[in-house]
Scaffold this motif. Structure first.
Motif, PDB file in Angstrom:
ATOM      1  N   TYR A 132      67.066  83.855  35.770  1.00 12.08           N
ATOM      2  CA  TYR A 132      66.954  84.694  34.575  1.00 12.08           C
ATOM      3  C   TYR A 132      66.439  83.934  33.366  1.00 12.08           C
ATOM      4  O   TYR A 132      65.885  84.544  32.442  1.00 12.08           O
ATOM      5  N   LEU A 133      66.585  82.613  33.345  1.00 11.50           N
ATOM      6  CA  LEU A 133      66.015  81.834  32.249  1.00 11.50           C
ATOM      7  C   LEU A 133      64.501  81.925  32.219  1.00 11.50           C
ATOM      8  O   LEU A 133      63.873  81.768  31.177  1.00 11.50           O
ATOM      9  N   GLY A 134      63.924  82.181  33.385  1.00  9.44           N
ATOM     10  CA  GLY A 134      62.482  82.301  33.456  1.00  9.44           C
ATOM     11  C   GLY A 134      61.925  83.495  32.716  1.00  9.44           C
ATOM     12  O   GLY A 134      60.723  83.561  32.437  1.00  9.44           O
ATOM     13  N   TYR A 135      62.760  84.456  32.368  1.00  9.53           N
ATOM     14  CA  TYR A 135      62.305  85.634  31.648  1.00  9.53           C
ATOM     15  C   TYR A 135      62.163  85.376  30.152  1.00  9.53           C
ATOM     16  O   TYR A 135      61.591  86.195  29.433  1.00  9.53           O
ATOM     17  N   PHE A 136      62.707  84.263  29.655  1.00  4.03           N
ATOM     18  CA  PHE A 136      62.698  84.004  28.223  1.00  4.03           C
ATOM     19  C   PHE A 136      61.657  82.943  27.884  1.00  4.03           C
ATOM     20  O   PHE A 136      61.521  81.933  28.585  1.00  4.03           O
ATOM     21  N   ASN A 137      60.929  83.189  26.804  1.00  2.00           N
ATOM     22  CA  ASN A 137      59.925  82.238  26.329  1.00  2.00           C
ATOM     23  C   ASN A 137      60.578  81.327  25.287  1.00  2.00           C
ATOM     24  O   ASN A 137      60.555  81.591  24.092  1.00  2.00           O
ATOM     25  N   ILE A 138      61.200  80.256  25.764  1.00  2.00           N
ATOM     26  CA  ILE A 138      61.906  79.354  24.869  1.00  2.00           C
ATOM     27  C   ILE A 138      61.279  77.970  24.948  1.00  2.00           C
ATOM     28  O   ILE A 138      60.501  77.670  25.856  1.00  2.00           O
ATOM     29  N   ASN A 139      61.621  77.141  23.970  1.00  2.00           N
ATOM     30  CA  ASN A 139      61.104  75.789  23.894  1.00  2.00           C
ATOM     31  C   ASN A 139      61.376  75.025  25.196  1.00  2.00           C
ATOM     32  O   ASN A 139      62.466  75.107  25.764  1.00  2.00           O
ATOM     33  N   THR A 140      60.360  74.267  25.647  1.00  2.00           N
ATOM     34  CA  THR A 140      60.472  73.557  26.926  1.00  2.00           C
ATOM     35  C   THR A 140      61.620  72.563  26.931  1.00  2.00           C
ATOM     36  O   THR A 140      62.362  72.457  27.917  1.00  2.00           O
ATOM     37  N   LYS A 141      61.797  71.849  25.822  1.00  2.00           N
ATOM     38  CA  LYS A 141      62.879  70.861  25.771  1.00  2.00           C
ATOM     39  C   LYS A 141      64.231  71.551  25.806  1.00  2.00           C
ATOM     40  O   LYS A 141      65.157  71.079  26.483  1.00  2.00           O
ATOM     41  N   LEU A 142      64.367  72.671  25.094  1.00  2.00           N
ATOM     42  CA  LEU A 142      65.624  73.412  25.113  1.00  2.00           C
ATOM     43  C   LEU A 142      65.917  73.940  26.512  1.00  2.00           C
ATOM     44  O   LEU A 142      67.059  73.896  26.987  1.00  2.00           O
ATOM     45  N   LYS A 143      64.877  74.433  27.178  1.00  4.00           N
ATOM     46  CA  LYS A 143      65.061  74.946  28.536  1.00  4.00           C
ATOM     47  C   LYS A 143      65.536  73.833  29.468  1.00  4.00           C
ATOM     48  O   LYS A 143      66.433  74.042  30.300  1.00  4.00           O
ATOM     49  N   ASN A 144      64.960  72.647  29.335  1.00  2.00           N
ATOM     50  CA  ASN A 144      65.380  71.531  30.192  1.00  2.00           C
ATOM     51  C   ASN A 144      66.789  71.064  29.866  1.00  2.00           C
ATOM     52  O   ASN A 144      67.503  70.572  30.742  1.00  2.00           O
ATOM     53  N   ARG A 145      67.199  71.197  28.618  1.00  4.56           N
ATOM     54  CA  ARG A 145      68.586  70.891  28.280  1.00  4.56           C
ATOM     55  C   ARG A 145      69.541  71.855  28.977  1.00  4.56           C
ATOM     56  O   ARG A 145      70.589  71.454  29.481  1.00  4.56           O
ATOM     57  N   ILE A 146      69.144  73.148  28.979  1.00  2.64           N
ATOM     58  CA  ILE A 146      69.967  74.152  29.665  1.00  2.64           C
ATOM     59  C   ILE A 146      70.045  73.846  31.156  1.00  2.64           C
ATOM     60  O   ILE A 146      71.116  73.902  31.769  1.00  2.64           O
ATOM     61  N   TYR A 147      68.897  73.503  31.749  1.00  2.00           N
ATOM     62  CA  TYR A 147      68.886  73.154  33.172  1.00  2.00           C
ATOM     63  C   TYR A 147      69.780  71.941  33.448  1.00  2.00           C
ATOM     64  O   TYR A 147      70.458  71.880  34.480  1.00  2.00           O
ATOM     65  N   THR A 148      69.769  70.970  32.539  1.00  6.05           N
ATOM     66  CA  THR A 148      70.592  69.776  32.723  1.00  6.05           C
ATOM     67  C   THR A 148      72.078  70.127  32.711  1.00  6.05           C
ATOM     68  O   THR A 148      72.858  69.630  33.534  1.00  6.05           O
TER      69      THR A 148
END
Length: 302
Positions: free
Chosen positions: A11-27
């Protein structure tokens, strides 16, 4: 547990968010998964299933190592002293599944996109053409209010589709290839965007740059402090200065991370070029030429 993590990742793939923020969430998500995996391993060992338990524990410790690496990279500015990624990349050479022919085609496409981005700097400036031999880069001092004006101008240009901070449509791999080739960051707006309207205002001893999408919406965006290598105060009584071009630069940019390009934020700024004419010098016909590169400098003769 893993089904839940996979669903969150999906579901994170549906949001257009900053790449670094997305990788923080993944971490963070990966950290919870690693903790759960280690917990399962300890339960297997506690129940007497030593072989299976230690096997799962080994996998969990490997994942924990990479989780710690991501914490260092995405949450701090420090480089971990025990990062083995460079050694792995050197040992493996090209990434698995790489296609040399496809990479060559992508490189050509990236070069073409880059040339399209460079074209922004070669379009006709709002104030017309000046003799390239008499055009110099200037340095600009910006106050907090003027910086807000620049940020608002950048947002307005984007709303009017006069600026597209989309890295010229390049993908992650194409951007990575450009960064490795040029050894410098790639900005979302490329080399810069010409501002539709600008003028130079003499306010006492200051030369203030006004810019906007049109004349009625012009705002102060900076004060010129030097032209070429000389201070404005040293040359104002000897030459006439004209604002040749104002370019919007900066903003979001990509630079290489540990394994892939990472987006970072920088403030928008302006770069200016000024044409000069010696006092009392007769005007001569100038050749229609585009502005010279902003990086060139000359010293005005006394």
């Amino acid at each position: 547990m893993f089904s839940l993590l996979d669903m969150i990742n999906h579901y994170l793939g549906y949001f257009n968010i900053n790449t670094k923020l997305k990788n923080r969430i993944y971490t963070i998500i990966g950290a919870f998964g690693t903790i759960y995996l280690i917990y399962v391993a300890t339960r297997w060992i506690h129940n007497g299933y030593w072989l299976r338990g230690f096997g799962i524990l080994l996998v969990g410790l490997i994942l924990a190592y990479f989780t710690v690496m991501n914490v260092f990279y995405y949450f701090t500015t420090k480089k971990p002293p025990f990062d083995i990624s460079p050694k792995i990349e050197k040992l493996m050479g090209k990434p698995f599944g790489s296609d040399p022919a496809a990479e060559a085609n992508q490189q050509e496409a990236a070069n073409a996109q880059q040339q399209m981005g460079n074209g922004l700097l070669n379009s006709i400036p709002a104030n017309g053409y000046f003799d390239a031999k008499k055009v110099l880069p200037g340095k600009v001092k910006v106050t907090l209010t003027q910086q807000r004006n620049i940020d608002e101008l950048a947002a307005h240009l984007q709303q009017l589709s006069l600026m597209q901070p989309d890295y010229s449509g390049l993908g992650q791999r194409e951007i990575a290839m450009q960064i490795e080739k040029q050894h410098k960051p790639i900005y979302a707006i490329g080399l810069g965007v010409n501002i539709p309207y600008f003028e130079l205002s003499h306010q006492g001893n200051d030369l203030v740059v006004l810019a906007g999408v049109n004349q009625s919406q012009k705002v102060e965006v900076g004060t010129v402090t030097t032209v070429g290598l000389q201070s404005i105060n040293d040359i104002q009584d000897r030459v006439k200065l004209y604002l040749a071009n104002v370019i919007l630069v900066g903003g979001p940019y990509m630079e290489m991370g540990r394994n892939m390009p990472m987006e970072k934020q920088a403030p928008y700024a302006i770069r200016v070029q000024l044409a000069y004419e010696k006092q009392g010098e007769e005007k001569t016909d100038t050749q229609p030429t585009s502005q010279q590169p902003l990086s060139s400098t000359r010293v005005l003769s006394k």
